[in-house]
Design a protein around this motif. Structure first.
Motif, mmCIF file in Angstrom:
data_model
loop_
_atom_site.group_PDB
_atom_site.id
_atom_site.type_symbol
_atom_site.label_atom_id
_atom_site.label_comp_id
_atom_site.label_asym_id
_atom_site.label_seq_id
_atom_site.Cartn_x
_atom_site.Cartn_y
_atom_site.Cartn_z
ATOM 1 N N ARG A 95 0.847 -1.191 0.000
ATOM 2 C CA ARG A 95 0.000 0.000 0.000
ATOM 3 C C ARG A 95 0.885 1.245 0.000
ATOM 4 O O ARG A 95 2.001 1.223 0.519
ATOM 5 C CB ARG A 95 -0.884 -0.019 1.249
ATOM 6 C CG ARG A 95 -1.836 1.156 1.405
ATOM 7 C CD ARG A 95 -2.708 0.996 2.657
ATOM 8 N NE ARG A 95 -3.521 2.190 2.901
ATOM 9 C CZ ARG A 95 -3.105 3.235 3.593
ATOM 10 N NH1 ARG A 95 -1.890 3.246 4.123
ATOM 11 N NH2 ARG A 95 -3.906 4.282 3.756
ATOM 12 N N VAL A 96 0.380 2.340 -0.555
ATOM 13 C CA VAL A 96 1.076 3.627 -0.551
ATOM 14 C C VAL A 96 0.532 4.471 0.599
ATOM 15 O O VAL A 96 -0.683 4.531 0.832
ATOM 16 C CB VAL A 96 0.890 4.359 -1.894
ATOM 17 C CG1 VAL A 96 1.461 5.771 -1.827
ATOM 18 C CG2 VAL A 96 1.565 3.561 -3.008
ATOM 19 N N LEU A 97 1.421 5.129 1.335
ATOM 20 C CA LEU A 97 1.035 5.878 2.521
ATOM 21 C C LEU A 97 0.313 7.176 2.160
ATOM 22 O O LEU A 97 0.708 7.893 1.232
ATOM 23 C CB LEU A 97 2.267 6.202 3.367
ATOM 24 C CG LEU A 97 3.072 5.007 3.879
ATOM 25 C CD1 LEU A 97 4.257 5.484 4.703
ATOM 26 C CD2 LEU A 97 2.196 4.075 4.701
ATOM 27 N N ASP A 98 -0.735 7.484 2.939
ATOM 28 C CA ASP A 98 -1.493 8.726 2.783
ATOM 29 C C ASP A 98 -0.830 9.853 3.572
ATOM 30 O O ASP A 98 -0.008 9.616 4.462
ATOM 31 C CB ASP A 98 -2.921 8.526 3.291
ATOM 32 C CG ASP A 98 -3.734 7.600 2.393
ATOM 33 O OD1 ASP A 98 -3.445 7.568 1.172
ATOM 34 O OD2 ASP A 98 -4.641 6.916 2.910
ATOM 35 N N PRO A 99 -1.216 11.117 3.292
ATOM 36 C CA PRO A 99 -0.660 12.243 4.050
ATOM 37 C C PRO A 99 -0.926 12.145 5.555
ATOM 38 O O PRO A 99 -0.123 12.601 6.361
ATOM 39 C CB PRO A 99 -1.348 13.463 3.432
ATOM 40 C CG PRO A 99 -1.657 13.027 2.032
ATOM 41 C CD PRO A 99 -2.020 11.577 2.140
ATOM 42 N N GLN A 100 -2.067 11.581 5.931
ATOM 43 C CA GLN A 100 -2.353 11.294 7.347
ATOM 44 C C GLN A 100 -2.535 9.795 7.465
ATOM 45 O O GLN A 100 -3.489 9.236 6.914
ATOM 46 C CB GLN A 100 -3.606 12.028 7.821
ATOM 47 C CG GLN A 100 -3.869 11.909 9.310
ATOM 48 C CD GLN A 100 -2.795 12.591 10.159
ATOM 49 O OE1 GLN A 100 -2.408 13.718 9.880
ATOM 50 N NE2 GLN A 100 -2.295 11.881 11.166
#
Length: 384
Positions: free
Chosen positions: A227-232
């Protein structure tokens, strides 16, 4: 490749095992756990996934029965001579346990009282049934805890390996902290962590590095898919450096963006519990005391619903599928802690209602004077 410890150390390990066998009234020991085989003579392979047995007789003589692909493995990684290695052939209908019976006859162990390790991936239920069927004249006695018990108190040389593994764990965390930010794939973080261990001369760990972000941060098992990390976001990592097959695990939940008030309270509780557990690790005390310290802190913070029923376990030699050295820290565990023990403490909080995780942990060594924390990293909350 030479073995990783002195010949005197291996002789001492064999002598301790022979003494324990005599105390248990055993004429021989059928050793199937790869950790036991490695500890006794350095033999290092994943060939235990097939069928292999290391036999230790009451006079301290070792003999290995294994497959052809592991012949040179034994020659290069162990203290065994060619005369101590036998190969069973791959043939349709082959039963290597029959050749094990022949080996026991050669060693004068036919009909004798033999300990057997069964609590290990090195002996599947199928192969265990085959062994019992082939060794009908021998008296087989469960002995999975004999060598495992001896391995709990590490020698100075073993403790040095665990310290080296812990340094690699720290290197992996440094790599994770440098790589973790919004828009980065979990795969890139894993690659940097594992790469740091390999660049430091380390090994694959006994199980996969555990990584989970978002909802999966509440998992404490590896799962397929990146998965790619979100800003939060939140990212839970559990990993271990491995040096000469010795481990020193660590665990962290990192916050991407800013932590909210619930995460801060969870972090404060996790750190308080971790320090309480360190204080409870004392020579002569039962392992259950450590779990009680963990539960007492989390329950006082109103986090009973988010904690687990164990808070760590031993560290040492480990092969797939898991790096745990049993037993674990759980309620009522009577196992007495001793100087020379190494432990991983994990304070795991998983709040499903709020969808938040906060997991903190590191490895320790128990010395006569107290607990040695095996990490250079602080316990401060990490926001990236």
């Amino acid at each position: 490749m030479p073995v990783h410890f002195s010949l005197d150390e291996y002789r001492t390990r064999v002598a301790r095992t022979v003494k324990a066998m005599a105390a248990a009234d055993l004429d021989g020991l059928l050793i199937f756990a790869p950790e036991s085989q490695y500890w006794l003579c350095g033999y290092d392979t994943f060939g235990f996934a097939m069928f292999q047995c290391l036999v230790l007789s009451g006079d301290g003589d070792l003999h290995l029965l294994t497959r052809a692909p592991d012949l040179r493995q034994a020659q290069q990684t162990s203290t065994l001579s060619d005369a101590q290695i036998q190969i069973w052939r791959d043939l349709e209908g082959v039963r290597p346990a029959d050749q094990l019976q022949d080996l026991l006859a050669e060693l004068g162990l036919t009909g004798k009282r033999l300990g057997i390790e069964t609590k290990t991936p090195g002996l599947t239920a199928y192969n265990g049934d085959m062994v019992r069927d082939a060794l009908k004249t021998e008296r087989l006695v469960e002995a999975s805890d004999l060598i495992a018990g001896l391995r709990r108190v590490k020698s100075p040389a073993e403790l040095d390996c665990i310290r080296r593994a812990a340094a690699l764990s720290d290197d992996a965390l440094d790599a994770a902290l440098a790589a973790t930010r919004a828009g980065v794939s979990e795969g890139d973080i894993l690659a940097d962590m594992q790469g740091a261990v390999f660049r430091g001369g380390g090994d694959y760990a006994g199980n996969e590095f555990i990584i989970g972000s978002g909802e999966a941060a509440l998992l404490c098992r590896y799962q397929s898919g990146r998965r790619v990390l979100d800003p939060q976001d939140q990212l839970t990592l559990e990993w271990s450096g491995a040096w000469r097959r010795y481990h020193a695990a660590m665990m962290r939940t990192l916050v991407i963006g800013k932590a909210n008030d619930i995460q801060r309270r969870m972090h404060d509780a996790a750190v308080e519990a971790l320090e309480a557990c360190e204080a409870a690790i004392k020579p002569g005390a039962p392992m259950g005391d450590v779990f009680d310290a963990h539960a007492r802190v989390f329950d006082a913070h109103g986090l009973t619903h988010a904690r687990l029923n164990a808070c760590g376990y031993g560290m040492g030699i480990a092969y797939n599928p898991i790096w745990v050295e049993f037993p674990m820290f759980y309620e009522g565990n009577p196992m007495i802690m001793e100087p020379g023990n190494a432990f991983f403490l994990h304070m795991i909080l998983m709040d499903s209602e709020n969808g938040l995780a906060m997991c903190w942990g590191h490895s320790t060594i128990l010395s006569p004077t107290g607990v040695e924390r095996l990490s250079k990293h602080t316990l401060d909350l990490v926001e990236l």
